[in-house]
Design a protein around this motif. Structure first.
Motif, PDB file in Angstrom:
ATOM      1  N   ILE A  82       0.860  -1.190   0.000  1.00 55.29           N
ATOM      2  CA  ILE A  82       0.000   0.000   0.000  1.00 55.29           C
ATOM      3  C   ILE A  82       0.891   1.234   0.000  1.00 55.29           C
ATOM      4  CG2 ILE A  82      -1.733   1.323   1.281  1.00 55.29           C
ATOM      5  CD1 ILE A  82      -2.701  -1.217   2.554  1.00 55.29           C
ATOM      6  N   THR A  83       0.575   2.189  -0.853  1.00 58.88           N
ATOM      7  CA  THR A  83       1.322   3.445  -0.872  1.00 58.88           C
ATOM      8  C   THR A  83       0.388   4.611  -0.583  1.00 58.88           C
ATOM      9  OG1 THR A  83       0.969   3.881  -3.229  1.00 58.88           O
ATOM     10  CG2 THR A  83       2.870   2.501  -2.625  1.00 58.88           C
ATOM     11  N   LEU A  84       0.972   5.715  -0.140  1.00 60.83           N
ATOM     12  CA  LEU A  84       0.186   6.914   0.127  1.00 60.83           C
ATOM     13  C   LEU A  84      -0.504   7.387  -1.149  1.00 60.83           C
ATOM     14  CD1 LEU A  84       1.154   9.933   2.300  1.00 60.83           C
ATOM     15  CD2 LEU A  84       0.354  10.333  -0.023  1.00 60.83           C
ATOM     16  N   ASN A  85       0.202   7.380  -2.266  1.00 62.77           N
ATOM     17  CA  ASN A  85      -0.380   7.831  -3.529  1.00 62.77           C
ATOM     18  C   ASN A  85      -1.588   6.984  -3.916  1.00 62.77           C
ATOM     19  OD1 ASN A  85       1.451   9.891  -3.849  1.00 62.77           O
ATOM     20  ND2 ASN A  85       2.830   8.718  -5.161  1.00 62.77           N
ATOM     21  N   GLU A  86      -1.474   5.680  -3.711  1.00 64.04           N
ATOM     22  CA  GLU A  86      -2.571   4.776  -4.059  1.00 64.04           C
ATOM     23  C   GLU A  86      -3.821   5.084  -3.240  1.00 64.04           C
ATOM     24  OE1 GLU A  86      -3.779   0.076  -3.435  1.00 64.04           O
ATOM     25  OE2 GLU A  86      -1.725   0.755  -3.062  1.00 64.04           O
ATOM     26  N   VAL A  87      -3.647   5.255  -1.935  1.00 58.79           N
ATOM     27  CA  VAL A  87      -4.799   5.510  -1.072  1.00 58.79           C
ATOM     28  C   VAL A  87      -5.376   6.889  -1.339  1.00 58.79           C
ATOM     29  CG1 VAL A  87      -5.598   5.633   1.319  1.00 58.79           C
ATOM     30  CG2 VAL A  87      -3.879   3.939   0.671  1.00 58.79           C
ATOM     31  N   ALA A  88      -4.498   7.869  -1.573  1.00 54.09           N
ATOM     32  CA  ALA A  88      -4.981   9.214  -1.902  1.00 54.09           C
ATOM     33  C   ALA A  88      -5.834   9.188  -3.162  1.00 54.09           C
ATOM     34  CB  ALA A  88      -3.799  10.157  -2.083  1.00 54.09           C
ATOM     35  N   ASP A  89      -5.404   8.424  -4.164  1.00 53.91           N
ATOM     36  CA  ASP A  89      -6.188   8.303  -5.397  1.00 53.91           C
ATOM     37  C   ASP A  89      -7.560   7.688  -5.119  1.00 53.91           C
ATOM     38  OD1 ASP A  89      -4.219   9.408  -6.950  1.00 53.91           O
ATOM     39  OD2 ASP A  89      -3.397   7.478  -7.629  1.00 53.91           O
ATOM     40  N   ARG A  90      -7.599   6.724  -4.209  1.00 51.84           N
ATOM     41  CA  ARG A  90      -8.860   6.038  -3.921  1.00 51.84           C
ATOM     42  C   ARG A  90      -9.884   6.955  -3.251  1.00 51.84           C
ATOM     43  NH1 ARG A  90      -9.371   0.626  -4.386  1.00 51.84           N
ATOM     44  NH2 ARG A  90      -7.521  -0.505  -5.109  1.00 51.84           N
ATOM     45  N   VAL A  91      -9.396   7.961  -2.529  1.00 45.76           N
ATOM     46  CA  VAL A  91     -10.330   8.897  -1.873  1.00 45.76           C
ATOM     47  C   VAL A  91     -10.394  10.229  -2.638  1.00 45.76           C
ATOM     48  CG1 VAL A  91     -10.069   7.828   0.388  1.00 45.76           C
ATOM     49  CG2 VAL A  91      -8.532   9.688  -0.263  1.00 45.76           C
ATOM     50  N   TYR A  92      -9.840  10.231  -3.855  1.00 45.64           N
ATOM     51  CA  TYR A  92      -9.958  11.367  -4.770  1.00 45.64           C
ATOM     52  C   TYR A  92      -9.356  12.655  -4.206  1.00 45.64           C
ATOM     53  CZ  TYR A  92     -13.181   8.099  -6.943  1.00 45.64           C
ATOM     54  OH  TYR A  92     -13.726   6.969  -7.522  1.00 45.64           O
ATOM     55  N   LEU A  93      -8.164  12.510  -3.616  1.00 45.48           N
ATOM     56  CA  LEU A  93      -7.428  13.659  -3.108  1.00 45.48           C
ATOM     57  C   LEU A  93      -6.010  13.622  -3.664  1.00 45.48           C
ATOM     58  CD1 LEU A  93      -8.444  13.659   0.677  1.00 45.48           C
ATOM     59  CD2 LEU A  93      -9.342  15.147  -1.117  1.00 45.48           C
ATOM     60  N   SER A  94      -5.382  14.790  -3.769  1.00 48.41           N
ATOM     61  CA  SER A  94      -3.971  14.804  -4.139  1.00 48.41           C
ATOM     62  C   SER A  94      -3.167  14.204  -2.996  1.00 48.41           C
ATOM     63  CB  SER A  94      -3.502  16.235  -4.404  1.00 48.41           C
ATOM     64  OG  SER A  94      -3.480  16.984  -3.193  1.00 48.41           O
ATOM     65  N   ALA A  95      -2.018  13.659  -3.317  1.00 47.63           N
ATOM     66  CA  ALA A  95      -1.198  13.013  -2.296  1.00 47.63           C
ATOM     67  C   ALA A  95      -0.797  13.995  -1.196  1.00 47.63           C
ATOM     68  CB  ALA A  95       0.044  12.391  -2.934  1.00 47.63           C
ATOM     69  N   SER A  96      -0.439  15.218  -1.576  1.00 43.69           N
ATOM     70  CA  SER A  96       0.006  16.194  -0.586  1.00 43.69           C
ATOM     71  C   SER A  96      -1.139  16.606   0.339  1.00 43.69           C
ATOM     72  CB  SER A  96       0.594  17.425  -1.285  1.00 43.69           C
ATOM     73  OG  SER A  96      -0.363  18.018  -2.148  1.00 43.69           O
ATOM     74  N   HIS A  97      -2.326  16.836  -0.226  1.00 45.73           N
ATOM     75  CA  HIS A  97      -3.472  17.237   0.593  1.00 45.73           C
ATOM     76  C   HIS A  97      -3.906  16.086   1.500  1.00 45.73           C
ATOM     77  CE1 HIS A  97      -7.015  19.311   1.937  1.00 45.73           C
ATOM     78  NE2 HIS A  97      -7.811  18.370   1.441  1.00 45.73           N
ATOM     79  N   PHE A  98      -3.933  14.882   0.937  1.00 43.83           N
ATOM     80  CA  PHE A  98      -4.300  13.714   1.737  1.00 43.83           C
ATOM     81  C   PHE A  98      -3.326  13.519   2.898  1.00 43.83           C
ATOM     82  CE2 PHE A  98      -3.559   9.140   2.514  1.00 43.83           C
ATOM     83  CZ  PHE A  98      -4.794   8.813   3.060  1.00 43.83           C
ATOM     84  N   SER A  99      -2.031  13.695   2.627  1.00 44.22           N
ATOM     85  CA  SER A  99      -1.018  13.524   3.669  1.00 44.22           C
ATOM     86  C   SER A  99      -1.226  14.515   4.802  1.00 44.22           C
ATOM     87  CB  SER A  99       0.384  13.705   3.072  1.00 44.22           C
ATOM     88  OG  SER A  99       1.373  13.565   4.057  1.00 44.22           O
ATOM     89  N   ARG A 100      -1.487  15.776   4.476  1.00 45.26           N
ATOM     90  CA  ARG A 100      -1.717  16.797   5.504  1.00 45.26           C
ATOM     91  C   ARG A 100      -3.001  16.517   6.277  1.00 45.26           C
ATOM     92  NH1 ARG A 100       0.041  20.185   1.251  1.00 45.26           N
ATOM     93  NH2 ARG A 100      -2.128  20.703   0.738  1.00 45.26           N
TER      94      ARG A 100
END
Length: 264
Positions: free
Chosen positions: A164-182
């Motif tokens: 599992i990667t951060l980018n993958e999960v961010a894509d699944r919830v329709y957010l950019s990786a940076s916004h999802f991380s914050r």
């Protein structure tokens, strides 16, 4: 999680409980401490312990209300009250709220450990059945766009054994990786990677407790790249090797009768 959350504004009381538990057969429990209900809820969401010990007199919320809030969020958590209050009405209110124990200060080790025995030993048996199904299966996760972090958590909990990667999960919830991380860090208090790693370790602890699977197999089934990385990560988080952790539980199960009945 095999964890214990202590919510009490008295530092001395929290320290006493922590030391008693650390010097007992339940030293495997990860212990978290909070001096207020607000901080307790943060630690609850971050670590999802299976037992909460709380005082009824908290500075920012009535203890009974806090316990009810905990059970609303996590119905399977066991709530133990530890208080100076001896009123029968409070005991009755705690029982009616679904709490699992009501103990009086000063702390009695015997009463505390009897309560732990009643709550924890049967759970070990239940977890064995759960793990046989959970590790080998995954399910489709519905995405709630109004609550992307909870959707991300649901995905992690069902797919932790896969890469599992951060980018993958961010894509699944329709957010950019940076916004999802914050957003994840702001809501959970830890980074995405920290949470994922800790969750994987918690799942590995279940397998170590209840199965005789080789360490290499457990590492693979909980999302770790290899056994070496798993062992290093486990020791950093838990303070002991996977084999040492397994030995603690082996001794615990052999010294307790899981069929023994206890009363409230």
């Amino acid at each position: 999680m095999a964890g214990l959350l202590i919510v009490d504004d008295e530092v001395e009381s929290r320290e006493e409980i922590r030391l008693v538990v650390q010097e007992s057969q339940y030293s495997y429990l990860s212990i978290f401490e909070a001096g207020s209900a607000e901080r307790g809820l943060v630690l609850l969401k971050q670590n999802q312990p299976n037992i909460v010990i709380l005082d009824l007199s908290l500075p920012d919320m009535d203890g009974l209300q806090f316990g009810k809030k905990v059970l609303e969020l996590y119905p399977n958590v066991s709530i133990i009250v530890l208080t100076h209050l001896k009123m029968f009405e409070m005991v009755q209110a705690a029982i009616n709220a679904g709490f699992s124990g009501y103990l009086l200060k000063p702390l009695s080790k015997m009463d505390l450990f009897s309560t732990f025995d009643r709550l924890l030993i049967p759970d070990l048996i239940k977890e064995a059945n759960y793990l046989r199904k959970a590790v080998s299966s995954s399910k489709t996760i519905e995405i709630d766009l109004g609550n992307p972090i909870q959707s991300a958590l649901n995905y992690i909990h069902s797919n932790f054994h896969e890469p599992i990667t951060l980018n993958e999960v961010a894509d699944r919830v329709y957010l950019s990786a940076s916004h999802f991380s914050r957003l994840f860090k702001a809501e959970m208090g830890v980074t995405f990677i920290e949470y994922l790693t800790k969750y994987r370790v918690e799942q590995s602890k279940r397998l170590l407790k209840m199965t005789s699977l080789p360490i290499e197999v457990i590492a693979n089934n909980t999302g770790f790249a290899n056994a070496s990385y798993f062992a290093t990560t486990f020791k950093r988080i838990e303070g002991m090797t996977p084999s040492e952790y397994r030995s603690i539980f082996s001794n615990l199960l052999h010294n307790n009768d899981p069929e023994e009945k206890f009363t409230f």
